[in-house]
Design a protein around this motif. Structure first.
Motif, PDB file in Angstrom:
ATOM      1  N   ALA A   1       0.838  -1.197   0.000  1.00 33.32           N
ATOM      2  CA  ALA A   1       0.000   0.000   0.000  1.00 33.32           C
ATOM      3  C   ALA A   1       0.874   1.248   0.000  1.00 33.32           C
ATOM      4  O   ALA A   1       2.029   1.216   0.426  1.00 33.32           O
ATOM      5  N   PRO A   2       0.312   2.368  -0.451  1.00 39.37           N
ATOM      6  CA  PRO A   2       1.076   3.614  -0.398  1.00 39.37           C
ATOM      7  C   PRO A   2       1.307   4.057   1.046  1.00 39.37           C
ATOM      8  O   PRO A   2       0.592   3.636   1.959  1.00 39.37           O
ATOM      9  N   ALA A   3       2.286   4.910   1.221  1.00 40.43           N
ATOM     10  CA  ALA A   3       2.617   5.401   2.563  1.00 40.43           C
ATOM     11  C   ALA A   3       1.413   6.104   3.181  1.00 40.43           C
ATOM     12  O   ALA A   3       0.694   6.841   2.525  1.00 40.43           O
ATOM     13  N   GLN A   4       1.220   5.829   4.472  1.00 37.55           N
ATOM     14  CA  GLN A   4       0.156   6.488   5.236  1.00 37.55           C
ATOM     15  C   GLN A   4       0.822   7.440   6.223  1.00 37.55           C
ATOM     16  O   GLN A   4       1.649   7.030   7.028  1.00 37.55           O
ATOM     17  N   LEU A   5       0.472   8.716   6.142  1.00 39.52           N
ATOM     18  CA  LEU A   5       1.073   9.742   6.980  1.00 39.52           C
ATOM     19  C   LEU A   5       0.038  10.227   7.983  1.00 39.52           C
ATOM     20  O   LEU A   5      -1.074  10.580   7.604  1.00 39.52           O
ATOM     21  N   ASP A   6       0.426  10.232   9.254  1.00 43.05           N
ATOM     22  CA  ASP A   6      -0.447  10.710  10.329  1.00 43.05           C
ATOM     23  C   ASP A   6       0.279  11.836  11.053  1.00 43.05           C
ATOM     24  O   ASP A   6       1.335  11.613  11.653  1.00 43.05           O
ATOM     25  N   TRP A   7      -0.273  13.038  10.995  1.00 44.73           N
ATOM     26  CA  TRP A   7       0.319  14.218  11.625  1.00 44.73           C
ATOM     27  C   TRP A   7      -0.373  14.429  12.958  1.00 44.73           C
ATOM     28  O   TRP A   7      -1.548  14.775  13.022  1.00 44.73           O
ATOM     29  N   ILE A   8       0.355  14.233  14.047  1.00 42.62           N
ATOM     30  CA  ILE A   8      -0.183  14.392  15.385  1.00 42.62           C
ATOM     31  C   ILE A   8       0.340  15.714  15.937  1.00 42.62           C
ATOM     32  O   ILE A   8       1.511  15.826  16.329  1.00 42.62           O
TER      33      ILE A   8
END
Length: 124
Positions: A111-118
């Motif tokens: 899967a493509p990269a999953q980015l989570d900005w906390i």
């Protein structure tokens, strides 16, 4: 020719992805890979009038624990000390409010990269 990518190359790519994401959201880069005897700050950004210390975490496999969860108490303490040192060395930023953000990136080959900005991921 090998398709293998080194851990350093993955880390550099993750930081570049995080930086691009933050810049698209209006943050401005102050420093990248800022090092001192107390540690390293991946990205130091300016969000309007707030200095943002960004820790970028990359994990290929979420099964071994997520990227965000890898910022444990010991890592948070190290980031705080390095940030204090940054503000002492770069005193023009010391008058601004500060926060600590985490960009957690998970990517596997399926899967493509999953980015989570906390944002404001932890208090000091």
């Amino acid at each position: 020719m090998s398709e293998r990518i080194s851990t350093q190359q993955r880390g550099d790519a993750a930081e570049a992805l995080a930086r691009q994401h933050l810049e698209r959201h209006g943050l401005r880069l102050l420093a990248q890979n800022w090092r001192c005897r107390l540690g390293e700050l991946d990205l130091v950004m300016l969000d309007a009038d707030t200095v943002v210390f960004v820790e970028v975490r990359y994990r290929r496999y979420s099964a071994w624990g997520g990227a965000a969860e890898s910022v444990d108490a010991r890592k948070r303490e190290k980031l705080c000390r390095a940030a204090q040192h940054f503000l002492q060395q770069q005193s023009r930023w010391a008058k601004y409010p500060c926060r600590f953000d985490v960009i957690a990136i998970t990517a596997d080959s399926q899967a493509p990269a999953q980015l989570d900005w906390i944002q404001n991921a932890f208090d000091t």
